[in-house]
Design a protein around this motif. Structure first.
Motif, PDB file in Angstrom:
ATOM      1  N   ARG A   1       0.897  -1.202   0.069  1.00 18.25           N
ATOM      2  CA  ARG A   1       0.161   0.098   0.036  1.00 18.25           C
ATOM      3  C   ARG A   1       0.776   1.189  -0.128  1.00 18.25           C
ATOM      4  O   ARG A   1       0.506   2.388  -0.746  1.00 18.25           O
ATOM      5  CB  ARG A   1      -1.091   0.013   0.893  1.00 18.25           C
ATOM      6  CG  ARG A   1      -2.077  -0.969   1.278  1.00 18.25           C
ATOM      7  CD  ARG A   1      -2.746  -1.090   2.400  1.00 18.25           C
ATOM      8  NE  ARG A   1      -3.802   0.155   2.257  1.00 18.25           N
ATOM      9  CZ  ARG A   1      -4.489   0.267   3.298  1.00 18.25           C
ATOM     10  NH1 ARG A   1      -4.642  -0.328   4.368  1.00 18.25           N
ATOM     11  NH2 ARG A   1      -5.526   1.468   3.222  1.00 18.25           N
ATOM     12  N   ALA A   2       1.906   1.200   0.660  1.00 23.61           N
ATOM     13  CA  ALA A   2       2.782   2.371   0.781  1.00 23.61           C
ATOM     14  C   ALA A   2       3.517   2.682  -0.653  1.00 23.61           C
ATOM     15  O   ALA A   2       4.017   3.701  -0.860  1.00 23.61           O
ATOM     16  CB  ALA A   2       3.875   2.081   1.884  1.00 23.61           C
ATOM     17  N   ARG A   3       3.368   1.734  -1.436  1.00 20.22           N
ATOM     18  CA  ARG A   3       3.872   1.937  -2.795  1.00 20.22           C
ATOM     19  C   ARG A   3       2.618   2.566  -3.718  1.00 20.22           C
ATOM     20  O   ARG A   3       2.851   2.350  -4.920  1.00 20.22           O
ATOM     21  CB  ARG A   3       4.614   0.802  -3.430  1.00 20.22           C
ATOM     22  CG  ARG A   3       6.010   0.310  -2.765  1.00 20.22           C
ATOM     23  CD  ARG A   3       7.044   1.620  -2.861  1.00 20.22           C
ATOM     24  NE  ARG A   3       8.099   1.434  -1.947  1.00 20.22           N
ATOM     25  CZ  ARG A   3       8.253   1.737  -0.829  1.00 20.22           C
ATOM     26  NH1 ARG A   3       7.459   2.639  -0.269  1.00 20.22           N
ATOM     27  NH2 ARG A   3       9.222   1.572  -0.067  1.00 20.22           N
ATOM     28  N   GLY A   4       1.633   2.535  -3.278  1.00 15.28           N
ATOM     29  CA  GLY A   4       0.543   2.947  -4.245  1.00 15.28           C
ATOM     30  C   GLY A   4      -0.708   2.129  -4.613  1.00 15.28           C
ATOM     31  O   GLY A   4      -1.506   2.526  -5.281  1.00 15.28           O
ATOM     32  N   LEU A   5      -0.452   0.960  -3.984  1.00 18.27           N
ATOM     33  CA  LEU A   5      -1.464  -0.078  -4.455  1.00 18.27           C
ATOM     34  C   LEU A   5      -2.734  -0.184  -3.436  1.00 18.27           C
ATOM     35  O   LEU A   5      -2.351  -0.061  -2.062  1.00 18.27           O
ATOM     36  CB  LEU A   5      -0.884  -1.567  -4.457  1.00 18.27           C
ATOM     37  CG  LEU A   5       0.366  -1.821  -5.482  1.00 18.27           C
ATOM     38  CD1 LEU A   5       0.717  -3.010  -5.397  1.00 18.27           C
ATOM     39  CD2 LEU A   5      -0.067  -1.264  -6.698  1.00 18.27           C
TER      40      LEU A   5
ATOM     41  N   GLU B   1      -1.940   4.234   0.403  1.00 18.16           N
ATOM     42  CA  GLU B   1      -1.853   4.349  -0.909  1.00 18.16           C
ATOM     43  C   GLU B   1      -2.190   5.657  -1.344  1.00 18.16           C
ATOM     44  O   GLU B   1      -1.472   6.055  -2.470  1.00 18.16           O
ATOM     45  CB  GLU B   1      -2.807   3.248  -1.684  1.00 18.16           C
ATOM     46  CG  GLU B   1      -4.421   3.285  -1.361  1.00 18.16           C
ATOM     47  CD  GLU B   1      -4.545   2.568   0.007  1.00 18.16           C
ATOM     48  OE1 GLU B   1      -3.648   2.306   0.785  1.00 18.16           O
ATOM     49  OE2 GLU B   1      -5.837   1.935  -0.192  1.00 18.16           O
TER      50      GLU B   1
ATOM     51  N   ALA C   1       0.921   7.762  -0.951  1.00 20.78           N
ATOM     52  CA  ALA C   1       1.900   7.459  -1.677  1.00 20.78           C
ATOM     53  C   ALA C   1       1.746   7.936  -3.258  1.00 20.78           C
ATOM     54  O   ALA C   1       2.664   8.501  -3.899  1.00 20.78           O
ATOM     55  CB  ALA C   1       1.964   5.842  -1.990  1.00 20.78           C
ATOM     56  N   LYS C   2       0.511   8.125  -3.755  1.00 26.14           N
ATOM     57  CA  LYS C   2       0.203   8.577  -5.024  1.00 26.14           C
ATOM     58  C   LYS C   2       0.185   9.991  -5.087  1.00 26.14           C
ATOM     59  O   LYS C   2       0.496  10.583  -5.908  1.00 26.14           O
ATOM     60  CB  LYS C   2      -1.039   7.868  -5.493  1.00 26.14           C
ATOM     61  CG  LYS C   2      -1.159   6.343  -5.770  1.00 26.14           C
ATOM     62  CD  LYS C   2      -2.426   5.856  -6.507  1.00 26.14           C
ATOM     63  CE  LYS C   2      -3.538   5.757  -5.244  1.00 26.14           C
ATOM     64  NZ  LYS C   2      -4.496   4.870  -5.592  1.00 26.14           N
TER      65      LYS C   2
ATOM     66  N   PHE D   1       4.695  -6.143  -9.283  1.00 27.25           N
ATOM     67  CA  PHE D   1       4.945  -5.352  -8.297  1.00 27.25           C
ATOM     68  C   PHE D   1       5.017  -3.975  -8.539  1.00 27.25           C
ATOM     69  O   PHE D   1       4.289  -2.988  -8.410  1.00 27.25           O
ATOM     70  CB  PHE D   1       5.482  -5.815  -7.103  1.00 27.25           C
ATOM     71  CG  PHE D   1       5.756  -4.758  -6.147  1.00 27.25           C
ATOM     72  CD1 PHE D   1       4.591  -3.987  -5.291  1.00 27.25           C
ATOM     73  CD2 PHE D   1       7.062  -4.407  -5.639  1.00 27.25           C
ATOM     74  CE1 PHE D   1       5.042  -3.139  -4.339  1.00 27.25           C
ATOM     75  CE2 PHE D   1       7.238  -3.289  -4.858  1.00 27.25           C
ATOM     76  CZ  PHE D   1       6.117  -2.756  -4.066  1.00 27.25           C
TER      77      PHE D   1
ATOM     78  N   SER E   1       2.816  -2.402 -11.364  1.00 26.05           N
ATOM     79  CA  SER E   1       1.375  -1.941 -10.868  1.00 26.05           C
ATOM     80  C   SER E   1       1.737  -0.772 -10.042  1.00 26.05           C
ATOM     81  O   SER E   1       0.905   0.204 -10.273  1.00 26.05           O
ATOM     82  CB  SER E   1       0.941  -2.908  -9.645  1.00 26.05           C
ATOM     83  OG  SER E   1       0.775  -4.301 -10.303  1.00 26.05           O
ATOM     84  N   ALA E   2       2.603  -0.476  -9.111  1.00 21.07           N
ATOM     85  CA  ALA E   2       3.118   0.565  -8.489  1.00 21.07           C
ATOM     86  C   ALA E   2       2.885   1.828  -9.363  1.00 21.07           C
ATOM     87  O   ALA E   2       2.504   2.702  -9.224  1.00 21.07           O
ATOM     88  CB  ALA E   2       4.351   0.307  -7.558  1.00 21.07           C
TER      89      ALA E   2
ATOM     90  N   GLU F   1      -0.410   2.607 -11.063  1.00 21.36           N
ATOM     91  CA  GLU F   1      -1.208   3.176 -10.064  1.00 21.36           C
ATOM     92  C   GLU F   1      -0.890   4.683  -9.909  1.00 21.36           C
ATOM     93  O   GLU F   1      -1.886   5.444  -9.833  1.00 21.36           O
ATOM     94  CB  GLU F   1      -1.261   2.427  -8.665  1.00 21.36           C
ATOM     95  CG  GLU F   1      -1.726   1.182  -8.664  1.00 21.36           C
ATOM     96  CD  GLU F   1      -3.208   1.006  -9.018  1.00 21.36           C
ATOM     97  OE1 GLU F   1      -3.841   1.918  -8.727  1.00 21.36           O
ATOM     98  OE2 GLU F   1      -3.621   0.131  -9.534  1.00 21.36           O
ATOM     99  N   HIS F   2       0.310   4.886 -10.059  1.00 19.20           N
ATOM    100  CA  HIS F   2       0.650   6.599  -9.685  1.00 19.20           C
ATOM    101  C   HIS F   2       0.229   7.304 -11.070  1.00 19.20           C
ATOM    102  O   HIS F   2      -0.077   8.413 -11.053  1.00 19.20           O
ATOM    103  CB  HIS F   2       2.223   6.459  -9.384  1.00 19.20           C
ATOM    104  CG  HIS F   2       2.717   6.373  -8.130  1.00 19.20           C
ATOM    105  ND1 HIS F   2       2.529   5.356  -7.561  1.00 19.20           N
ATOM    106  CD2 HIS F   2       3.029   7.496  -7.205  1.00 19.20           C
ATOM    107  CE1 HIS F   2       3.265   5.203  -6.371  1.00 19.20           C
ATOM    108  NE2 HIS F   2       3.237   6.533  -5.943  1.00 19.20           N
TER     109      HIS F   2
ATOM    110  N   LEU G   1       9.375   6.052  -8.606  1.00 19.04           N
ATOM    111  CA  LEU G   1       8.240   6.539  -8.515  1.00 19.04           C
ATOM    112  C   LEU G   1       8.262   8.137  -8.341  1.00 19.04           C
ATOM    113  O   LEU G   1       7.164   8.882  -8.334  1.00 19.04           O
ATOM    114  CB  LEU G   1       7.603   6.175  -7.188  1.00 19.04           C
ATOM    115  CG  LEU G   1       7.199   4.481  -7.064  1.00 19.04           C
ATOM    116  CD1 LEU G   1       6.794   4.067  -5.636  1.00 19.04           C
ATOM    117  CD2 LEU G   1       5.868   4.328  -8.153  1.00 19.04           C
TER     118      LEU G   1
END
Lengths: 455, 250
Positions: free
Chosen positions: A397-401, B73, B76-77, B98, B101-102, B105-106, B162
């Motif tokens: 989650r901390a990476r944006g998922l 999340e 993060a974004k 992973f 996806s990250a 998502e951003h 990121l």
């Protein structure tokens, strides 16, 4: 007291029923099948439908599954339409020889039984047991009615199923895929008996897909006996994908001769109650047995994997890995027994069962059992019941998922270890996809069909 | 960019942070130092949104918005990145999936087109070179079997992918040899710009030779007890924390 009476009544109902249809059962069946019926029936009468007092069925209550007023599929019905046309259990890029079992009866009409190499047989048990009884009786039966009431019941009622024979030295290039379809106009009970013979040095990949159509109650009580000759190889994939009103009891017996390798892979994707009995007898030196299983449960679904491995000869390896993901109020059980007999020295036997509980209401029972009568062996077992690792979840989650996606990734990762053991690559990819869909809460049917949208 | 006002945080009833005030402006690098157990990692975790911490009072604004009510999340974004002190191993989750996806998502969050597999691999290779990551590592599961140094490099690699507005490095230097330390610092410095900021949590002055901070804060018993320029780190290196402890004994 009334509960006990009810249970007795339920077993009585089925004994009475046997007597009523006895003639039908015997009629048209081969001598070889009929020869066992009466004795198996007596054995069933003695044991009854198992209650939780039966140690082997402690975690699975079968009584509700036997309660509906079933119609029995004692005579053959064929589907009018060509199953090959309407029902393609689609695994892209997987070339298979496709066969159908419809309501417990092998469908010759719909099966591509002529496309196999010379000497390989894929046919109905009914006809093989009549036409080539010597082939069927090559090996002594492994399924002892005295040991399990469900096996007794199967032996008493069985009239058909599939018969697969791969002669000595034949290596099948394409997998055989058998679609086991239940489709009744009312609640239905089937009793299927299957045989798989893989002779010396032969090689077979077999994929068995269990499906059910429409919303009736189904109960399937099947027995599959598997013989694998010396230096032969079998990969046996079982994909269980029925609906919530289906009970699937499948007892698989495997005997291995020396230097043989067998892998079973049981993927329980959907079903109301699933009970898999799996018994391996390693009857030659240097055998390898791999048993993989995974299940994904929600609502009030129940899956019980009951395994037994008998190391009867030295220098064999057995390896069990079972994983379950349980959501909502689902329940699961795993009981695995490893028995190393005296003189089966240098045995390596491993067993692991990992379970992921997604809610507080889901429950899992896990019971390893080692019986070791030899003194130079390596055995291990391990079981875990736990939740999704919160630390890992936070990391994702901390990476944006988002949380839902992160959970899904974690669940897929949990199942991944079992999925990666599927050696048939197109099947592995397909199952990966089905598992992902299943975990997303979508319907994970492994075929594009025109039936049943809401199961 | 980040404004922390009188922040009190507890975990399981124990008060860890006791009134933190901190203002980070765009382009600034703040170092937070302090002895063990002073609350440095708690501060980093609270900012990233770890749930077991309870904020009892105070507020945190990130680009003018209330950070504390947002899910991890979302934070993060919006551009907040935590480099974990102990990156988690996640068996069965492939690194590449992973990371892709990250990144996507951003991109979605910013209204940008998602990257295709090919585009992503190209971006990944570019960033990998930057932090000197071995290509084999991305074929594995997330952090699985990585050495301590590889895990930390992996954090910086993710940060490079990121491109956060605010990076919080939680003891990223611990357990690193001098070469790895330089690599990590290079990764951080490569991202430096007038718009980006960083909070560097560390025990040692060493890292600050390579990532030169604008401010150094000393966190002790849940409070920032001293703030100065980069020279404060040198002073600490020389004198240790005892004088801070004595000064704040009451």
């Amino acid at each position: 007291m009334s509960v006990t009476l009810e249970k007795v009544d339920l077993s009585l109902k089925y004994t009475a029923y046997y007597k009523q249809v006895k003639e039908e059962l015997f009629e048209g069946s081969s001598d070889i099948l009929n020869a066992q019926r009466s004795k198996a029936f007596q054995s069933f009468v003695m044991q009854g439908i198992p209650t939780r007092k039966n140690e082997n069925y402690k975690y699975t209550n079968l009584h509700p599954s036997f309660s509906p007023e079933f119609s029995f599929a004692h005579s053959k019905t064929e589907k009018e339409a060509d199953l090959q046309e309407i029902f393609r259990c689609d695994v892209p890029q997987l070339n298979t020889t496709l066969a159908f079992v419809y309501n417990g009866w092998f469908s010759r009409k719909s099966s591509a039984i002529d496309q196999l190499p010379k000497g390989v047989i894929l046919d109905s048990l009914e006809s093989i047991s009549k036409q080539q009884p010597e082939l069927l009786s090559r090996y002594a039966s492994l399924a002892d009615p005295e040991e399990d009431p469900m096996v007794a019941m199967n032996t008493a009622f069985a009239k058909d199923g599939f018969f697969v024979y791969v002669p000595k030295g034949v290596v099948l290039e394409n997998a055989i895929q058998i679609i086991n379809l239940m489709e009744g106009s009312s609640d239905m009970f089937t009793t299927q008996r299957n045989y798989i013979y893989v002779e010396e040095g032969a090689k077979l990949q077999l994929l068995l897909c269990d499906h059910s159509e429409n919303q009736n109650n189904y109960l399937s009580n099947s027995v599959t006996e598997v013989f694998v000759g010396s230096n032969a190889e079998l990969e046996f994939y079982m994909l269980q994908n029925q609906h919530n009103k289906a009970t699937n009891i499948h007892s698989v017996f495997v005997e291995q001769q020396r230097d043989s390798r067998v892998t079973t892979h049981t993927a329980s994707l959907h079903g109301g109650l699933i009970r898999n009995n799996l018994k391996f007898i390693l009857d030659g030196e240097n055998c390898e047995a791999n048993m993989y299983g995974m299940s994904f449960l929600d609502k009030k679904q129940h899956v019980d994997n009951f395994t037994q491995v008998i190391h009867a000869k030295p220098h064999c390896v057995s390896n069990q890995l079972y994983k379950n993901v349980l959501d909502e109020q689902s329940t699961g059980a795993f009981a695995g027994r490893i028995h190393v007999v005296r003189d089966a020295q240098k045995t390596n036997a491993f067993q692991r069962n990992n379970n992921l509980l997604l809610t507080d209401e889901a429950t899992m029972q896990t019971k390893p059992q080692l019986i070791i009568d030899a003194d130079d062996v390596k055995c291990s077992h391990g079981a875990t019941v736990g939740q999704i690792d919160e630390e890992a979840l936070f990391y994702l989650r901390a990476r944006g998922l988002d949380e839902g996606k992160a959970r899904l990734i974690m669940m897929n990762a949990f199942a991944h270890e079992v999925i990666q053991e599927i050696k048939l690559e197109p099947l592995r990819e397909r199952i990966d996809e089905l598992v992902d869909k299943r975990l997303k809460g979508e319907l994970a049917r492994c075929h594009d069909c025109s039936y049943g949208k809401d199961c | 960019m980040l404004s922390i006002k009188d922040l009190y945080v507890s975990i399981e009833g124990m008060e860890i942070l006791k009134g933190i005030n901190l203002e980070v402006k765009p382009g600034e690098i703040h170092a937070i130092m302090g002895p063990n157990g002073s609350g440095k990692s708690t501060l980093a975790s609270v900012l990233a949104g770890k749930e077991e911490y309870e904020v009892t009072s105070g507020e945190v604004l990130f680009e003018g918005e209330n950070l504390l009510e947002k899910a991890p999340e979302e934070r993060a974004k919006e551009g907040l990145f935590l480099s974990f002190q102990y990156p988690v191993e996640i068996p069965g989750v492939p690194m590449v999936n992973f990371l892709k996806s990250a990144v996507n998502e951003h991109r979605k969050y910013k209204g940008e087109k998602e990257l295709t597999a090919g585009e992503f691999l190209k971006l990944m290779r570019e960033k990998m070179d930057m932090v000197d990551m071995h290509p084999n590592l991305t074929n594995r599961s997330v952090n699985e079997g990585f050495s301590g140094g590889e895990k930390k490099k992996n954090e910086i690699f993710q940060m490079a992918l990121l491109e956060p507005k605010l990076a919080i490095l939680d003891e990223t230097d611990s357990g690193l040899d001098i070469d790895a330390l330089k690599t990590v610092a290079n990764g951080v410095n490569a991202l430096r710009s007038p718009e980006r900021s960083a909070i560097v949590v560390t025990h040692y002055q060493r890292l600050l030779d390579y990532i030169v901070p604008d401010y150094v804060h000393i966190l002790y018993k849940g409070k920032i007890v001293k703030t100065a320029g980069k020279e404060l780190a040198l002073e600490l290196e020389e004198k240790g924390y005892d004088w801070i402890k004595t000064e704040n004994a009451n």
